[in-house]
Structure formats: C-alpha cells, structure tokens
Design a protein around this motif. Structure first.
Motif, short mmCIF file in Angstrom:
data_model
loop_
_atom_site.label_atom_id
_atom_site.label_comp_id
_atom_site.label_asym_id
_atom_site.label_seq_id
_atom_site.Cartn_x
_atom_site.Cartn_y
_atom_site.Cartn_z
N ARG A 72 0.82 -1.23 0.00
CA ARG A 72 0.00 0.00 0.00
C ARG A 72 0.85 1.27 0.00
NH1 ARG A 72 -5.50 -0.73 1.89
NH2 ARG A 72 -6.06 -2.78 1.12
N GLN A 73 1.97 1.22 -0.76
CA GLN A 73 2.83 2.41 -0.77
C GLN A 73 2.20 3.57 -1.53
OE1 GLN A 73 6.51 0.82 -2.26
NE2 GLN A 73 5.94 0.90 -4.40
N ALA A 74 1.20 3.27 -2.37
CA ALA A 74 0.40 4.33 -2.98
C ALA A 74 -0.94 4.34 -2.28
CB ALA A 74 0.22 4.04 -4.47
N ARG B 101 -3.95 6.69 0.50
CA ARG B 101 -4.55 7.91 1.04
C ARG B 101 -3.65 8.74 1.93
NH1 ARG B 101 -9.87 4.97 3.00
NH2 ARG B 101 -8.18 3.53 3.44
N PHE C 145 -2.44 11.48 -4.01
CA PHE C 145 -3.43 10.41 -4.20
C PHE C 145 -4.82 10.90 -3.80
CE2 PHE C 145 -5.94 6.79 -2.70
CZ PHE C 145 -5.80 5.88 -3.74
N ARG D 255 -8.29 11.00 -5.95
CA ARG D 255 -9.49 10.32 -5.43
C ARG D 255 -10.69 11.26 -5.24
NH1 ARG D 255 -12.09 7.75 -4.22
NH2 ARG D 255 -12.06 6.50 -2.34
N ALA E 268 -3.78 -1.36 -8.12
CA ALA E 268 -5.00 -2.12 -8.45
C ALA E 268 -5.58 -2.55 -7.12
CB ALA E 268 -4.64 -3.33 -9.31
N ASP E 269 -6.50 -3.48 -7.11
CA ASP E 269 -7.00 -4.02 -5.84
C ASP E 269 -7.25 -5.51 -6.03
OD1 ASP E 269 -7.97 -3.07 -3.08
OD2 ASP E 269 -9.53 -4.43 -3.72
N TYR F 58 -14.14 -12.53 1.21
CA TYR F 58 -14.92 -11.32 0.87
C TYR F 58 -16.25 -11.68 0.21
CZ TYR F 58 -11.25 -8.11 2.24
OH TYR F 58 -10.36 -7.39 2.98
N SER G 284 -4.08 -12.43 2.57
CA SER G 284 -4.05 -11.59 3.77
C SER G 284 -4.70 -12.22 4.99
CB SER G 284 -4.73 -10.26 3.47
OG SER G 284 -4.10 -9.65 2.39
N HIS H 172 2.12 -5.31 7.10
CA HIS H 172 0.84 -5.16 6.39
C HIS H 172 0.89 -3.78 5.75
CE1 HIS H 172 -3.58 -6.76 6.65
NE2 HIS H 172 -3.19 -6.53 5.42
O1 CP3 Z 1 0.13 -1.60 -2.49
C1 CP3 Z 1 -0.19 -0.78 -3.36
O2 CP3 Z 1 0.26 0.40 -3.38
C2 CP3 Z 1 -1.09 -1.24 -4.49
C3 CP3 Z 1 -2.45 -1.04 -4.29
C4 CP3 Z 1 -3.30 -2.00 -3.48
C5 CP3 Z 1 -4.61 -1.67 -3.10
N1 CP3 Z 1 -5.18 -2.76 -2.53
C6 CP3 Z 1 -5.25 -0.35 -3.31
C7 CP3 Z 1 -6.35 0.05 -2.40
C8 CP3 Z 1 -3.07 -3.31 -3.07
C9 CP3 Z 1 -1.83 -4.17 -3.19
C10 CP3 Z 1 -4.28 -3.78 -2.48
C11 CP3 Z 1 -4.45 -5.14 -1.98
C12 CP3 Z 1 -5.61 -5.44 -1.12
N2 CP3 Z 1 -6.90 -4.96 -1.21
C13 CP3 Z 1 -5.60 -6.38 -0.07
C14 CP3 Z 1 -4.39 -7.21 0.30
C15 CP3 Z 1 -3.49 -6.44 1.17
C16 CP3 Z 1 -4.03 -6.22 2.54
O3 CP3 Z 1 -4.22 -5.05 2.89
O4 CP3 Z 1 -4.26 -7.24 3.21
C17 CP3 Z 1 -6.87 -6.42 0.50
C18 CP3 Z 1 -7.32 -7.28 1.66
C19 CP3 Z 1 -7.69 -5.53 -0.25
C20 CP3 Z 1 -9.14 -5.28 -0.06
C21 CP3 Z 1 -9.41 -3.86 0.22
N3 CP3 Z 1 -9.36 -2.84 -0.71
C22 CP3 Z 1 -9.78 -3.29 1.48
C23 CP3 Z 1 -9.95 -4.07 2.78
C24 CP3 Z 1 -9.94 -1.92 1.26
C25 CP3 Z 1 -10.40 -0.88 2.21
C26 CP3 Z 1 -9.31 -0.58 3.17
C27 CP3 Z 1 -9.12 0.88 3.35
O5 CP3 Z 1 -7.97 1.24 3.61
O6 CP3 Z 1 -10.08 1.63 3.24
C28 CP3 Z 1 -9.64 -1.66 -0.11
C29 CP3 Z 1 -9.61 -0.35 -0.76
C30 CP3 Z 1 -8.27 0.09 -1.26
N4 CP3 Z 1 -7.47 -0.66 -2.08
C31 CP3 Z 1 -7.66 1.35 -1.04
C32 CP3 Z 1 -6.46 1.34 -1.76
C33 CP3 Z 1 -5.45 2.44 -1.90
C34 CP3 Z 1 -8.26 2.51 -0.27
C35 CP3 Z 1 -9.08 3.17 -1.33
C36 CP3 Z 1 -9.47 4.57 -1.17
O7 CP3 Z 1 -10.51 4.81 -0.57
O8 CP3 Z 1 -8.79 5.43 -1.75
#
Ligand code: CP3
Length: 362
Positions: free
Chosen positions: A38-40, A42, A47, A51, A86-87, A163, A218, A337
């Motif tokens: 999640r280096q990219a 909020r 970013f 958004r 991506a997600d 999920y 995860s 994480h």
């Molecule tokens: O790492 C990166 O920079 C790449 C981007 C990335 C995202 N999701 C973007 C994202 C990656 C690698 C993920 C993986 C992901 N997504 C996982 C595995 C990693 C982990 O955290 O365990 C999981 C479980 C998800 C499912 C997911 N997507 C959740 C639980 C959420 C909400 C969490 C939150 O922080 O609100 C998301 C949304 C999401 N995916 C965001 C980002 C940047 C937040 C989106 C936003 O509102 O801008």
C-alpha cells in the motif's frame, strides 16, 4: 505499448541486477531493498487529490491514472520496487458480485455468496475481462525508471472467497468458516474457479511486463494448520505451480507469498509455493525465517503503526529487524501489512532512508 520481450537487453540486465530482484533470489546486494505494501494510497495528498475526482474502481480502470499513482512512491520515497496500483477485489467486480468501496466501511459485496445458486449467478471470467490492469502495466513499465522492478499481484483464493462470502470485511470470519465446514463442496468449487482464474491472470500480468508477482492471502492466518492443508494449500499450490511453469521461458519471475498471522502456517505455505515469504510483526522475523528455511527469501515485517511514532522509535524498531536479518542474503524490508491511511509521508521517507543507510551491515 511495450511488452517485456520488447525491453532491450540493457534494461533486462539492470532490472535483473536490481537489489529487489537479487534479494528475491537470495543473492547479496549493495544495499537492502525496501518497498511497502500500500505504498500508494490515502496517506499521500497527491493520491487524495486524484481520489476527489474519481472513485477507487474508476481509478483502477484508468491506466493513465494508475500509472501516475504507481509512480508516486518511487518518485517521492525512493523505494526499490513499484507495485501496480490495483485491488485484489477487482476480479469480483468482473464476476458481477456487485463490488463497491464505501467510505468508512471498506469493500462491500452486494451479491454475497451463501449457496450453490448464488455461486451459479457469478459470471465466469477470463483475464482479459481485466485488460485495463494489463494496459496499466504496459504504460507504467514504459514510464518507470529502467532499473526499478514492477510487481504485479492477485488476491489468493481463500482471501477472495472470504470477501465473497462475508459480503465485506470481517473480524472473525464466521460466515466463511461455517461455509467451508458446512458447504464444503461449494467452497471447494469456488476455490477451484478462483485459483484457475488467478494463475492465468498473474501470467497475463507477467506477459504485460511485471518483474515479480505477489499473492495476497491476507486473511488465511485465521485458519488452523489442518484446515489450511485441507481447504487452501492445494489451490494456492496450483497457482504457484502454474505461474512457475509458464515463466521459466521468460526468465524466472519471483513469486511472493504473503499472509498475516501466518506463523503457524509457514511450513505449509512454503509447501504451497513461493520464492519469497511476506510475514507480519506477530513473530520475530528471524524465527519466521528459520521456519520457512533460509533457502527462501523473506519480506517484512515492521508493524505499520510504528510509523505513527517519533523518529527515535522508528529507528529503534527498524534496527531490530535489521539486526535480526544481518549477515543473511534475501531479506526485503517491508511493513508486515499495508501503510495505514493517516501515516506521515515524512516518516515513511525516513524509514526508507534508514533502511538504505543502515541495512547493509549494521
Ligand atoms: O500496495 C499498493 O500500493 C497497491 C495497491 C493495493 C490496493 N489494494 C489499493 C487500495 C493493493 C496491493 C491492495 C491489496 C488489497 N486490497 C488487499 C491485500 C493487502 C491487505 O491489505 O491485506 C486487500 C485485503 C484488499 C481489499 C481492500 N481494498 C480493502 C480491505 C480496502 C479498504 C481498506 C481501506 O484502507 O479503506 C480496499 C480499498 C483500497 N485498495 C484502497 C487502496 C489504496 C483505499 C481506497 C481509497 O478509498 O482510496
């Protein structure tokens, strides 16, 4: 648009000799590589500004924006690898599961699965249903510094099924576990469908130009080792076996196998596959590495909450990990994480700096 096969030989060599890919192979490096899950996100105002204009799903489907967001941490933080933005839940969107991201709640799946009939309502998907990810990879590879590897990824079947069944995030995984125990046939069928899709999706990402892949399992740490072995291992193994098979001709693309709370599962995760194992902070990294075996690389494992502390504490906790991995090749520094939303960019920069400065031999 370019393809990996179109990268010139100089670029292939400089990528292969990057600290990140060398560490994935367990080779010595001139500095310790670091990138952050999640280096990219909020915690970066750039970013947040993007958004404000588009939803997360819209962002993921716009290769131009994905490329911009993927490059942000490389430019801003000096990390050693980029991960395509991506997600893991995007395949569920393509399956027609009704994915949305709700402010304050996280992901929501409108058409959650609790029966064979629900499963039958999901669309069968192909990697090209997510062609926007491949387009984003091609564009990003073009825009990225020649010596910075790009990581592709997918969610592991168990984490995706959790999920689908829970309809969103959960703490106890109760619905998922009851589904697994009481409707085992449907559970296995879902795991099979998702694993078949996933190895082909990862191979398409490799064809589009990523230099490594990460499988995010995860939430699998909620299972007992026996349940992991019975309900998960065969599917994750199928993914690693098939990704490996089709990449040997391109040159080896390392696979990172990540889970949280995984200490009790590490030997089985190794059996499932992977060249690098991503671990969290719940166990000391040297103990985890011992369990995995030193013939595999390791990635982790700073608690992301440490980045909310002052620099003295960040330094102390980082040094602990550096000390525990000292004198060994094949450690990639990361958090245990993802970066949390309100993290200070300054502290993240500081972490990258100290890992680069001290990581070699202190
Ligand atoms: O790492 C990166 O920079 C790449 C981007 C990335 C995202 N999701 C973007 C994202 C990656 C690698 C993920 C993986 C992901 N997504 C996982 C595995 C990693 C982990 O955290 O365990 C999981 C479980 C998800 C499912 C997911 N997507 C959740 C639980 C959420 C909400 C969490 C939150 O922080 O609100 C998301 C949304 C999401 N995916 C965001 C980002 C940047 C937040 C989106 C936003 O509102 O801008």
């Amino acid at each position: 648009m370019i393809n990996l096969s179109e990268l010139d030989n100089n670029q292939k060599t400089s990528l292969a000799n990057s600290a990140f890919l060398k560490s994935c192979r367990g080779e010595s490096t001139d500095h310790k590589p670091i990138w952050l899950m999640r280096q990219a996100g909020r915690y970066q105002k750039e970013f947040q500004n993007i958004r404000k204009k588009v939803s997360l799903l819209e962002l993921c489907k716009r290769p131009d924006l994905v490329s911009e967001v993927t490059l942000l941490p490389v430019q801003q933080l000096n990390v050693d690898a980029a991960i395509i933005f991506a997600d893991i839940l995007l395949p569920l969107d393509a399956m027609g599961a009704g994915l949305s991201y709700v402010e304050g709640k996280g992901p929501v799946i409108e058409n959650a699965v609790s029966s064979l009939a629900d499963m039958a309502n999901l669309k069968t998907i192909e990697p090209n249903d997510l062609n926007y990810v491949m387009d984003a990879i091609k564009l990003t590879r073009q825009n990225l510094k020649a010596d910075i590897p790009l990581i592709g990824f997918a969610g592991a079947p168990f984490t995706l099924v959790s999920y689908l069944v829970e309809g969103g995030s959960t703490r106890d995984f109760k619905k998922t576990k009851l589904f697994m125990y009481k409707q085992s046939d449907v559970f296995h069928a879902l795991m099979e469908t998702i694993s078949e899709f996933t190895w082909r999706y990862l191979n398409e990402q490799i064809n589009a130009g990523v230099q490594a892949i990460q499988l995010f399992d995860s939430w699998v740490g909620c299972l007992s080792p026996s349940d992991y072995k019975q309900f998960v291992l065969p599917y994750s193994k199928k993914i690693f076996d098939n990704v490996k098979k089709s990449t040997t001709s391109i040159s080896h693309i390392p696979a990172i196998h990540f889970a949280t709370s995984s200490y009790g599962l590490l030997e089985l995760m190794r059996e499932a596959g992977g060249d690098v194992f991503g671990v969290d902070w719940r166990a000391p990294i040297d103990n985890a590495w011992q369990k995995i075996g030193h013939d595999r690389a390791i990635q982790g494992n700073l608690d992301p909450h440490v980045l909310f502390a002052d620099k003295k504490m960040i330094l102390e906790k980082t040094k602990e990990i550096l000390r525990a991995t000292k004198d060994k090749h094949g450690h990639i520094f990361n958090l245990g994480h993802g970066v949390l939303p309100a993290t200070s960019v300054d502290n993240v920069k500081y972490l990258v700096e100290i890992v680069h400065d001290l990581g070699g031999n202190k």
